[in-house]
Design a protein around this motif. Structure first.
Motif, short mmCIF file in Angstrom:
data_model
loop_
_atom_site.label_atom_id
_atom_site.label_comp_id
_atom_site.label_asym_id
_atom_site.label_seq_id
_atom_site.Cartn_x
_atom_site.Cartn_y
_atom_site.Cartn_z
N ARG A 1 -0.66 13.11 -14.87
CA ARG A 1 0.50 13.97 -15.10
C ARG A 1 0.01 15.38 -15.46
O ARG A 1 -1.18 15.60 -15.65
CB ARG A 1 1.37 13.42 -16.23
N LYS A 2 0.94 16.30 -15.58
CA LYS A 2 0.61 17.71 -15.82
C LYS A 2 -0.33 17.92 -17.00
O LYS A 2 -1.30 18.68 -16.92
CB LYS A 2 1.90 18.50 -16.03
N GLU B 1 0.03 15.33 -5.88
CA GLU B 1 0.60 16.56 -5.32
C GLU B 1 0.85 16.42 -3.82
O GLU B 1 1.80 16.99 -3.29
CB GLU B 1 -0.29 17.76 -5.65
N LYS C 1 -4.50 13.55 -9.56
CA LYS C 1 -3.49 14.62 -9.57
C LYS C 1 -3.37 15.25 -8.19
O LYS C 1 -2.27 15.54 -7.72
CB LYS C 1 -3.86 15.67 -10.63
#
Length: 193
Positions: free
Chosen positions: A57-58, A153, A149
């Motif tokens: 996650r971010k 994306e 990640k």
């Protein structure tokens, strides 16, 4: 779907962290202690502390089941099972200065944790407790997180960080990586029986 045994182990891990961070802890601190401890346990022993998948996650790796349970406590998702309810009943989430703070409502069942689990959890609790949340987040943006990640994306969906990638990013030897791969292969084969 997690088994009762898997949920009990995740619950014990979370409660252990909370017992050692008496005033409660924000999500980032909790999640990063869990991630770094899981990573080191894989590197040193070739096995995870608990069966909670980490998503990229971010703000770094997030333990999927634990996060879902905390979101249920916030009233943002439904409690899916009696087992999850037993997990959520052990915790509180309160908003303090705009941050979600997790505290324990129950004691940790130490029978669920091995000596190696406790040793590594203690190490990472001590290392993380006084570090600012966003510094911890940055520390967790390792090679394993970056790989997952990048995939998320591309697909637009959360991507799990594999145990192999987590251990490799943590510095596991080739021999230990082979042990992890073999254990994961055997586990999947047994689940199919």
């Amino acid at each position: 779907m997690k088994t009762i045994e898997q949920i009990d182990k995740i619950k014990a891990t979370v409660l252990y962290v909370l017992e050692h961070m008496k005033n409660g802890v924000d999500y980032i601190h909790l999640f990063k202690v869990m991630y770094f401890a899981q990573q080191e346990h894989l590197v040193v022993y070739g096995s995870p502390i608990m069966e909670d998948s980490f998503l990229a996650r971010k703000h770094g790796p997030v333990p999927a089941f634990t996060y879902k349970a905390l979101r249920a406590l916030e009233g943002k998702v439904a409690v899916e099972s009696d087992e999850m309810k037993s997990f959520t009943d052990a915790l509180n989430v309160n908003i303090v200065d705009g941050h979600q703070i997790v505290t324990a409502r129950q004691s940790c069942d130490l029978d669920e944790l091995s000596g190696s689990n406790i040793k590594i959890l203690d190490k990472w609790i001590a290392r993380c407790k006084d570090v600012k949340a966003f510094d911890l987040s940055d520390m967790s943006h390792d090679k394993a997180w970056s790989k997952a990640k990048a995939q998320s994306e591309k697909t637009g969906e959360d991507t799990k960080i594999t145990m192999w990638d987590m251990a490799e990013a943590g510095g596991a030897t080739v021999g230990m990586l082979n042990v992890i791969r073999e254990r994961q292969t055997n586990k999947r084969a047994l689940e199919l029986c």
